[in-house]
Scaffold this motif. Structure first.
Motif, PDB file in Angstrom:
ATOM      1  N   PRO A   1       8.958 -18.246   1.237  1.00  0.00           N
ATOM      2  CA  PRO A   1       9.118 -17.660   1.650  1.00  0.00           C
ATOM      3  C   PRO A   1       7.765 -18.420   2.360  1.00  0.00           C
ATOM      4  O   PRO A   1       6.548 -17.673   2.705  1.00  0.00           O
ATOM      5  N   LEU A   2       7.190 -19.407   2.224  1.00  0.00           N
ATOM      6  CA  LEU A   2       5.660 -20.050   2.758  1.00  0.00           C
ATOM      7  C   LEU A   2       6.029 -21.346   3.260  1.00  0.00           C
ATOM      8  O   LEU A   2       6.950 -22.487   2.965  1.00  0.00           O
ATOM      9  N   ASN A   3       5.631 -21.808   4.575  1.00  0.00           N
ATOM     10  CA  ASN A   3       6.537 -22.173   5.004  1.00  0.00           C
ATOM     11  C   ASN A   3       4.910 -23.338   6.441  1.00  0.00           C
ATOM     12  O   ASN A   3       5.731 -23.910   7.484  1.00  0.00           O
ATOM     13  N   THR A   4       4.111 -23.134   6.172  1.00  0.00           N
ATOM     14  CA  THR A   4       3.317 -23.854   6.480  1.00  0.00           C
ATOM     15  C   THR A   4       2.055 -24.403   5.652  1.00  0.00           C
ATOM     16  O   THR A   4       2.054 -23.727   4.120  1.00  0.00           O
ATOM     17  N   LYS A   5       1.828 -25.967   5.598  1.00  0.00           N
ATOM     18  CA  LYS A   5       0.597 -25.912   4.452  1.00  0.00           C
ATOM     19  C   LYS A   5      -0.496 -24.628   3.573  1.00  0.00           C
ATOM     20  O   LYS A   5      -1.126 -24.607   2.860  1.00  0.00           O
ATOM     21  N   GLU A   6      -0.858 -23.517   5.507  1.00  0.00           N
ATOM     22  CA  GLU A   6      -1.939 -22.765   4.862  1.00  0.00           C
ATOM     23  C   GLU A   6      -1.255 -21.642   4.167  1.00  0.00           C
ATOM     24  O   GLU A   6      -2.305 -21.405   3.072  1.00  0.00           O
ATOM     25  N   GLU A   7      -0.062 -21.485   4.078  1.00  0.00           N
ATOM     26  CA  GLU A   7       0.534 -20.238   3.460  1.00  0.00           C
ATOM     27  C   GLU A   7       0.416 -20.980   2.205  1.00  0.00           C
ATOM     28  O   GLU A   7       0.332 -20.565   1.008  1.00  0.00           O
TER      29      GLU A   7
END
Lengths: 156, 156
Positions: A76-82
């Motif tokens: 559940p990683l949905n952004t570049k930051e995550e």
């Protein structure tokens, strides 16, 4: 006895250098293209990175604890930051687990994730090779997007 | 002394396995696309392979003989058959030169091709990593051509 080619600490440093380059590669992607762009119907680069994240620390943990569990690439990683935050969170875990593997264990066979039965050293080389392989694919995606990838030798 | 991670013969076998997979990847390309197709303005796969051919045996030879010479990636190989023949011709040379490098020499620094100054073990790992990197790119070219690449684990 065969001659030593690479010591444990050298292989770890080599991997950590590759991880720095992979991180730079993630950074080069625009947010949207990281999750949506690919070539030839392949997975986007974020999914290739999630594959690495889903294998590396869980795999090393299993080598140390011998507690097996199936894996899922669908993190559940949905952004570049995550993605980058998870990447950075995993680095010290890799170091910690790697250092707990003893030389004697390297040729022990382990059925990783209840599926893949190879020696521990084979698994570790696979982890590194697989990262280089998928990162090379990310370089093509970047070129197709008109973005210059990092230098291949830039592991610092 | 740090623990041995990989012995010389293990690293050689690992590389030879990768070379088998790279050979299978070359084979998957149609003749024309091998020399003409690429993605994002990159070099065609034949040129990536010529880079490997121009570095591997000449580099190993230089490590053994210490005779330095500049290299050229522009090898006169113009068909898939010629590329594969050169690939096969180089395999026993890699084995021969690799076996002549002693454990004591691995951390010696050598200015390869008169340009790149690193330890011998760093150069050898670079050769293997560079092959995995470019082959991964070839996989993307194949997918973009609608051709299924070999399996990444198929090193036999």
């Amino acid at each position: 006895m065969s001659a030593t080619m690479i010591t444990k600490s050298e292989l770890l440093q080599h991997w950590l250098g590759h991880r720095k380059l992979t991180r730079k590669t993630i950074e080069k992607f625009p947010e949207k293209e990281l999750f949506e762009f690919s070539v030839g119907g392949m997975r986007p680069f974020s999914s290739l990175i999630k594959e690495l994240l889903s294998i590396n620390v869980p795999g090393l943990k299993e080598m140390v604890t011998r507690e097996t569990a199936p894996f899922s690439h669908d993190l559940p990683l949905n952004t570049k930051e995550e993605l980058l935050a998870k990447w950075d969170e995993d680095t010290p875990k890799i170091v910690e687990y790697f250092n707990q593997i003893s030389e004697d264990q390297l040729h022990e066979t382990i059925k990783l994730f209840g599926q893949y039965e190879f020696s521990i050293i084979s698994h570790l080389l696979y982890f590194i090779d697989n990262e280089i392989h998928h990162r090379g694919q990310g370089f093509v995606y970047l070129r197709a997007l008109g973005i210059e990838p990092p230098f291949f030798w830039d592991r610092y």
